[in-house]
Motif scaffolding. Structure first.
Motif, short mmCIF file in Angstrom:
data_model
loop_
_atom_site.label_atom_id
_atom_site.label_comp_id
_atom_site.label_asym_id
_atom_site.label_seq_id
_atom_site.Cartn_x
_atom_site.Cartn_y
_atom_site.Cartn_z
N ALA A 153 6.43 3.54 -12.07
CA ALA A 153 7.65 3.23 -13.11
C ALA A 153 8.94 4.21 -12.91
CB ALA A 153 7.19 3.58 -14.58
N HIS A 154 8.92 5.21 -12.53
CA HIS A 154 10.11 5.91 -12.48
C HIS A 154 10.29 6.44 -10.99
CE1 HIS A 154 9.76 6.19 -16.53
NE2 HIS A 154 8.67 6.80 -16.61
N LEU A 155 9.76 5.52 -10.03
CA LEU A 155 10.12 5.78 -8.60
C LEU A 155 10.90 4.78 -7.81
CD1 LEU A 155 6.37 7.13 -7.91
CD2 LEU A 155 8.39 8.36 -8.13
N GLY A 156 11.63 4.20 -8.62
CA GLY A 156 12.92 3.27 -7.95
C GLY A 156 12.46 2.15 -7.83
N PHE A 157 11.44 1.44 -8.30
CA PHE A 157 10.88 0.08 -7.70
C PHE A 157 11.47 -0.93 -8.58
CE2 PHE A 157 8.00 2.70 -5.46
CZ PHE A 157 8.06 2.10 -4.18
N ASP A 158 11.54 -2.22 -8.38
CA ASP A 158 11.87 -3.46 -9.01
C ASP A 158 10.53 -4.11 -9.07
OD1 ASP A 158 12.29 -5.85 -10.06
OD2 ASP A 158 14.03 -6.34 -8.73
N MET A 159 9.64 -4.05 -10.17
CA MET A 159 8.33 -4.74 -9.86
C MET A 159 8.00 -5.86 -10.80
SD MET A 159 6.19 -1.07 -9.90
CE MET A 159 7.02 -0.35 -10.86
N THR A 160 7.61 -6.86 -10.19
CA THR A 160 6.88 -7.98 -10.82
C THR A 160 5.52 -8.25 -10.91
OG1 THR A 160 9.08 -9.09 -10.15
CG2 THR A 160 7.37 -10.37 -11.09
N VAL A 161 4.70 -8.36 -11.88
CA VAL A 161 3.22 -8.68 -11.98
C VAL A 161 3.10 -10.00 -12.02
CG1 VAL A 161 1.15 -8.37 -13.15
CG2 VAL A 161 2.85 -6.44 -13.13
N CYS A 162 2.30 -10.56 -10.97
CA CYS A 162 2.18 -11.93 -10.64
C CYS A 162 0.65 -12.32 -11.17
CB CYS A 162 2.43 -12.34 -9.23
SG CYS A 162 4.15 -11.82 -8.71
N GLY A 163 0.64 -13.76 -11.54
CA GLY A 163 -0.58 -14.32 -11.84
C GLY A 163 -1.29 -14.94 -11.05
N SER A 164 -0.93 -15.10 -9.53
CA SER A 164 -1.61 -15.67 -8.51
C SER A 164 -1.16 -15.06 -7.12
CB SER A 164 -1.32 -17.47 -8.68
OG SER A 164 -0.01 -17.47 -8.18
N VAL A 165 -1.93 -15.23 -6.27
CA VAL A 165 -1.59 -15.02 -4.97
C VAL A 165 -0.33 -15.75 -4.35
CG1 VAL A 165 -2.13 -15.12 -2.48
CG2 VAL A 165 -3.72 -14.28 -4.02
N GLY A 166 -0.22 -17.03 -4.84
CA GLY A 166 0.92 -17.80 -4.50
C GLY A 166 2.03 -17.41 -5.15
#
Lengths: 351, 351
Positions: free
Chosen positions: A181-194
């Motif tokens: 969280a605090h390490l400089g990433f823009d993250m998206t959790v996805c629902g599928s491999v695609g």
């Protein structure tokens, strides 16, 4: 570090954590990758062999030795996918660095954490030669124990700041998001491999099933990506559909080992592959076009552990993160091993 | 012994000495030989391989793994004949016992001293099946670090009390005499190999030169003796003239290894030999006549180390001769290895 002959410095898990924190994870990754690169550059100086594996129903125990003629190292590492069910690590490891001239060990270290770091550093080192020039977004498929290390290595070496996360267990992805969280990433959790692959020109697969899985199917993989395939790392354990391999250029650590253990096990034994060290020294090209698919078929090789132990030993020269282990019998007269028992008996009467 | 999951019991040199003294050397030898015999009886349950050797100009570093499907062990051992010149041990060793089901190590132990004990216990175990019935006098040729252990193992298992000692360095023989002075032996220091052999129906050769030496020439060896050939234990290192081998019955630990490393390396690869375990289980005869020359071509095999570690672990169940080593990373959630670094960082701010 100046120790008596019988004493071997030992880096415990606690000391390894403190050592990493004293350097910082990203700097540790960068410097470790430099050590690995330096050793890959002198590939031909090393004694190389496939690891010595003891397979059982539940997993594998491996010994991974190598030597450059000056120093010798080996790692003990297990891989037991079902361990997580009983709250244990899937992979644990420790390793030893020794002096070839005398055969005396000079370092014993935990390597569960160090292996995670060296695996990620090697992946990022490979990607630095193979990824598309503008790669800034990585799909991270499999969000277990290795995931954050991969993310930070790619940030440290390639400047990757956008992560797309997928795991069949969403709580694993959420753990990654929390940890990073605090390490400089823009993250998206996805629902599928695609969904995870959308817009990602870097793809890291790092799942733990000990079986022939197809984490990536052929239709999902477009042109111009670099695939960092880390999870397929023993016979019977793969992640990529073979059709992906057939339209990609494959890079790997040590062909005799990876052809048995890696994604390559799905290909004929003469399928063309390139060992990473050849790219590092400039003997072979890395990525040659924007549309090419490159794969780093990572299984982990002994020289990376050698580099990691060498790096840790260097760090210990002026950092106190080790204890002294009374590992080696060192009688005053080397012929008088038995005398040690007698003298110990005189000093401490038998109980 | 009930430990946390991350902790591996470690037997230091100091603890090994105390452990041996708490049992007594001879009882230790007897019980260790029982453990070795028990494991030889279930030979076919073990995964066997020749040791993985890394040879260099000055010596060799070897890894010796084995597994019975329940437990896995390996030993790290070096052999550097020139080490003595710099005050170091020719042979140092340590080993690990692990649980096959989880891959987790359950014991780390010094094995420099333990190897000396298990080598001697194996020699005496072999001699208990191969020596002439009335053997009570042993010629001990080579009086270095292994000598006293051999003497005590033969006393414990065969009742041998008469020793004839020879070494090219007389001070080594005198060291043996000093060390064994109050342990019930009748000892004679001899001026030559020939003198040493007089009246001895047991002959132990245990010299350390890394070369093809002829410690025993053919004319010196009469009928009806048992030769315990311990010092020839790697390629290019032998002690017996091949003509002795040709008129003897040869017993060894594991043919694929000994044919490369032992006295047998001087013979054609199809020369008849008998693996010791076959004698132990009754599949093959040991000594069959009083005039026969028997040779135990000892090089040391992984199963003996397995037995030794298993015995030490058993002893530690109710003896406090170990310390707790923080060797294995054990996060609360096995998928959250990286979280260990974060939490360590929160607890201990980076220096």
């Amino acid at each position: 570090m100046s120790l008596k002959r019988n004493v071997v410095p030992f880096v415990s898990v606690d000391h390894m954590l403190k050592l990493i924190l004293s350097i910082g994870v990203e700097r540790f990754m960068l410097e470790l990758a430099e050590f690995i690169e330096a050793d890959l550059r002198r590939w031909n100086e090393f004694e190389k062999s496939v690891r010595l594996a003891s397979h059982s129903h539940g997993g594998v125990i491996e010994l991974m030795p190598t030597s450059d003629g000056e120093s010798y190292s080996f790692k003990y590492v297990n891989g037991h996918p079902d361990n997580a069910r009983s709250g244990r690590q899937t992979v644990t490891a420790f390793g030893v660095l020794a002096e070839v001239g005398s055969g005396y060990p000079v370092l014993l270290s935990e390597m569960t954490i160090l292996t995670a770091l060296r695996t990620a550093a090697t992946s990022a080192l490979a990607a630095s030669r193979l990824a598309p020039a503008d790669a800034d977004c990585m799909a991270l498929i499999g969000n277990g124990a290795q995931a954050e290390f991969q993310a930070l290595a790619f940030k440290a070496l390639l400047g990757v700041r956008r992560l797309r996360l997928f795991d069949i267990d969403r709580s694993a992805s959420l753990k990654c998001v929390r940890n990073l969280a605090h390490l400089g990433f823009d993250m998206t959790v996805c629902g599928s491999v695609g969904e995870c692959l959308e817009g990602a020109s870097l793809v890291t697969t790092i799942t733990a099933d000990k079986r022939r899985a197809t984490v990536l199917t052929d239709n999902l993989v477009g042109e111009g990506v670099h695939i960092n395939a880390v999870g397929g790392d023993c016979p019977g354990k793969t992640e990529l559909h073979p059709d992906i391999l057939k339209r990609s250029d494959i890079f790997l650590e040590y062909a005799p080992q990876t052809r048995v253990e890696g994604e390559c096990q799905q290909l004929p034994p003469d399928h063309p592959v390139t060992e990473l060290w050849r790219v590092v020294v400039g003997d072979a090209p890395g990525r040659t076009s924007a549309r090419q698919i490159t794969i780093f078929d990572s299984v982990g090789f002994a020289i990376e552990d050698f580099s990691a132990l060498r790096y840790v030993r260097r760090l210990l020269q002026d950092r106190p993160f080790y204890e002294e282990l009374d590992l080696l019998a060192d009688p005053d007269d080397p012929r008088d091993l038995f005398g040690m028992i007698l003298r110990a008996g005189a000093a401490v009467p038998p109980v």
